[in-house]
Design a protein around this motif. Structure first.
Motif, short mmCIF file in Angstrom:
data_model
loop_
_atom_site.label_atom_id
_atom_site.label_comp_id
_atom_site.label_asym_id
_atom_site.label_seq_id
_atom_site.Cartn_x
_atom_site.Cartn_y
_atom_site.Cartn_z
N ASP A 59 -6.05 53.17 -63.92
CA ASP A 59 -6.29 52.34 -65.13
C ASP A 59 -5.15 52.65 -66.01
N ARG B 140 -4.40 51.82 -68.98
CA ARG B 140 -4.58 51.92 -70.30
C ARG B 140 -5.01 53.21 -70.71
N LEU B 141 -5.56 54.14 -69.82
CA LEU B 141 -5.80 55.63 -70.09
C LEU B 141 -4.68 56.39 -70.34
N ALA C 209 -3.63 55.41 -73.69
CA ALA C 209 -4.60 56.04 -74.70
C ALA C 209 -4.08 57.54 -74.98
N THR D 22 -0.88 57.85 -77.08
CA THR D 22 -1.46 57.75 -78.69
C THR D 22 -1.97 58.99 -79.17
N LEU D 23 -2.33 59.95 -78.23
CA LEU D 23 -3.17 61.21 -78.64
C LEU D 23 -2.23 62.09 -78.51
N GLY D 24 -0.87 61.73 -78.46
CA GLY D 24 0.19 62.91 -78.70
C GLY D 24 0.86 63.74 -77.45
N ALA D 25 0.39 62.86 -76.21
CA ALA D 25 1.01 63.38 -75.01
C ALA D 25 2.06 62.75 -74.41
N LEU E 21 -5.38 55.62 -82.81
CA LEU E 21 -5.50 54.61 -81.98
C LEU E 21 -7.04 54.64 -81.49
N ARG F 199 -11.90 54.01 -73.59
CA ARG F 199 -10.81 54.53 -72.96
C ARG F 199 -10.81 55.95 -72.99
N LEU F 200 -12.01 56.37 -72.84
CA LEU F 200 -12.12 57.86 -72.49
C LEU F 200 -11.74 58.36 -71.04
N PHE G 148 -8.48 66.82 -76.44
CA PHE G 148 -7.23 66.32 -75.78
C PHE G 148 -6.11 66.06 -76.64
N GLY G 149 -6.34 65.38 -77.84
CA GLY G 149 -5.16 65.32 -78.80
C GLY G 149 -4.99 66.42 -79.60
N ARG H 174 -12.09 61.36 -80.92
CA ARG H 174 -10.73 61.88 -80.16
C ARG H 174 -9.48 61.45 -81.19
N ALA H 175 -9.70 60.35 -81.67
CA ALA H 175 -8.45 59.83 -82.27
C ALA H 175 -8.36 60.58 -83.96
N THR I 112 -6.69 64.11 -83.90
CA THR I 112 -5.28 64.35 -84.00
C THR I 112 -4.83 64.34 -85.18
#
Lengths: 233, 376
Positions: free
Chosen positions: A120, A122-123, A126, A129-132, B80, B86-87, B99-100, B145-146, B149
């Motif tokens: 997926d 979309r993962l 995601a 957007t988490l900084g990776a 976001l 979307r885990l 994670f972030g 999670r968002a 960050t």
């Protein structure tokens, strides 16, 4: 009761070593090629795909002969290699590993690619957007998610390596203790008068090995999938 | 300030938006599907690239076509939250949450893990895996999670759209608390008017990739010209009111707002609580005198601001009650019979029973002392 003779033990050990190195050595390239085929669209995509799949449809003897032309002592790459390092793939177990890796490569790539196409995406978005960054996402999101495909591909490739005969005998010949893997030992036994008993024992060893590999694959991928989905299905 | 000025033209859909909103509280991007609100979020987050324009958050330029600046999503310092949580399925809840955060320098971690976990009430879920969570729990973990960050701005793209009503009610209060308790500004995308009323401080109404209106919720929702966008059946006005002290009896609660008082079915909030009351325009009738011997409990003096007769038989009448806007939907016949023209003095009649509980949302305790009551 079923004690292995030194010759059998040697052939079995060599088979395992060749199979293992064939898989481990080709895994990074396999992962990369699978990723390119699954994710990138470019002119020549179809050609690359065909080249990767070629060993699957070509007679292994052809693959072995091409390897001899390329990596043999007088080969296109083999000659300079021999000149610089004084070493060659010819008649070595490393050569047998290369032959096995080439023949098993399509199976490895196919399995990883199918798995990649099911990820997926979309993962991955995601994760961005988490900084990776892209590479970070690849190693920490994409690769773990395609792990079942990697495991399946690696086991298939390993099994194919264990059974490899034509390319190996053409490229690195049939030298006991050096390049004589199980199928080659079996071939020799069959050619030898009165070698039927030895041949039968080698057949049993081969079968046990194949079953073991498949069972290991099943257990491994079930474990990986349970971690992700919570079911053994 | 958040300045968004983007243009993106594609064959299927084009968007042209220029807004500038304060970087506090909750701003809702409201519109039907296809209005461009999700596209706008993706442009802000860097998942789509504008053709031209500029995006600035808190003085930090994220995108500037002319100067050739286009930060990748991972460098934008925006959180976001997606509609589908979307885990990461291969990680535990705890690993998902950090994670972030792990990718952030320790000195940039503005929000503490424990604070966020406590606020969202997900402490007992940490060891679980995503597939073991309910939809509501999953979405709360995604929010956490968002948040972890420590973004400059939290973007939420219809985070409740795939949840049922009880789950929505479970999560809405958490979202409402973000700006105050964590000083986290939020841009919230929604097509559900109820969420807009319950959450937002200001609204940007989008349609066909363009901004139709923007401003405080009370102003936007009371505008009859926006009713086709906000939904005609639900059209109405929103009042900011405060729970009055004392018990008027009969299971009622009295609310004070700048234009007068309003009796509604009993609320459980203490006196002084600020509430947002939604009064649908079809629940307001208009009289020239306060009714006598009537079941209608609320008769609020008001003056007519405007009358819009844009329908076959009905008209929208905008009323002003001590500075608060009310919207009444009545027939052309009544407009003519009562001679409703701008400036006319009237009474807005509101049945207490028509103001049901979901129409009233607590928005916090007032910092002002509760107002004096008339009947002590």
């Amino acid at each position: 009761m079923f004690a292995l003779s030194p010759v059998e033990l040697e052939a079995l050990g060599l088979s395992l070593k060749v199979g293992l190195w064939a898989v481990v050595g080709s895994l990074p390239l396999g992962l990369f090629v699978a990723w390119v085929l699954a994710r990138c669209r470019f002119p020549g995509h179809g050609v690359l795909n065909a080249v990767v799949h070629l060993p699957l449809v070509l007679p292994p003897v052809v693959v072995g002969y091409v390897l001899l032309l390329v990596l043999g002592r007088n080969g296109v790459l083999g000659a300079p290699l021999h000149e610089w390092l004084g070493w060659s793939f010819a008649f070595t177990w490393e050569g047998a590993a290369v032959a096995s890796a080439v023949v098993a490569f399509p199976l490895l790539v196919r399995s990883i690619r199918l798995s990649l196409e099911l990820v997926d995406r979309r993962l991955e978005t995601a994760a961005r957007t988490l900084g990776a960054g892209r590479l970070d996402v690849f190693w920490n999101v994409t690769v773990p998610l395609v792990l079942p495909g990697i495991v399946t591909g690696a086991v298939l490739a390993f099994a194919r390596s264990i059974g490899e005969f034509g390319a190996t005998i053409t490229f690195v010949s049939n030298i006991p203790g050096v390049t004589q893997t199980l199928p080659l030992a079996l071939y020799t036994a069959v050619q030898t008068p009165g070698g039927d008993a030895i041949a039968l024992r080698l057949v049993v060893i081969s079968c046990v090995l194949a079953f073991g590999a498949l069972a290991a694959s099943e257990i491994l991928s079930r474990h990986v999938r349970r971690r992700i989905m919570g079911s053994g299905a | 300030m958040i300045e968004i000025d983007v243009v993106r033209h594609r064959k299927k859909f084009s968007i042209e938006v220029s807004i500038s909103v304060e970087q506090t509280g909750i701003t809702t991007l409201f519109g039907s599907s296809g209005s461009g609100k999700s596209t706008l979020i993706e442009l802000i987050a860097g998942l789509l690239r504008p053709d031209t324009g500029r995006i600035v958050v808190d003085g930090r330029v994220l995108f500037d076509h002319e100067r050739g600046i286009d930060l990748p999503p991972e460098k934008r310092r925006l959180g976001l939250v997606f509609q589908d949580a979307r885990l990461f399925p291969h990680l535990s809840v705890r690993a998902n949450l950090v994670f972030g955060m792990r990718r952030l320098r320790p000195q940039d971690r503005r929000l503490a893990f424990d604070d966020v976990v406590d606020l969202l009430g997900i402490g007992r879920l940490l060891a679980r895996r995503p597939f073991q969570l309910s939809g509501g729990e999953r979405q709360r973990v995604a929010i956490g999670r968002a948040l972890l960050t420590s973004p400059d701005l939290l973007l939420m793209d219809e985070p409740l759209a795939s949840l049922d009503q009880p789950r929505k009610n479970e999560i809405l209060p958490f979202i409402r608390r973000l700006p105050d308790e964590l000083a986290m500004p939020v841009i919230y995308v929604s097509h559900a008017l109820e969420e807009v009323i319950r959450l937002s401080d200001r609204v940007v109404v989008l349609a066909d990739g363009r901004v139709r209106a923007s401003g405080p919720v009370e102003d936007i929702l009371s505008r009859p010209d926006l009713a086709p966008l906000t939904g005609r059946f639900w059209a109405g006005a929103v009042l900011d009111a405060q729970v009055a002290p004392g018990d008027p009896g009969y299971g009622l609660t009295e609310l004070h707002f700048p234009g007068g008082t309003l009796l509604v079915p009993r609320l459980d909030h203490p006196a002084g609580t600020r509430v947002r009351v939604r009064v649908r325009s079809r629940d307001i009738s208009i009289a020239l005198q306060p009714p006598v011997q009537s079941s209608v409990l609320n008769a609020i003096p008001a003056s007519v601001v405007s009358v819009t007769e844009d329908d076959v038989a009905q008209a929208d009448v905008v009323l002003d009650a001590g500075g608060s806007r009310l919207l009444a939907r009545i027939t052309h016949r009544s407009v003519a019979h009562l001679n409703l023209v701008p400036g006319a003095r009237v009474f807005a009649l509101i049945k207490a029973a028509s103001v049901d509980r979901p129409s009233i949302q607590a928005t916090g305790l007032s910092d002002l002392p509760p107002p004096e009551t008339d009947h002590a």
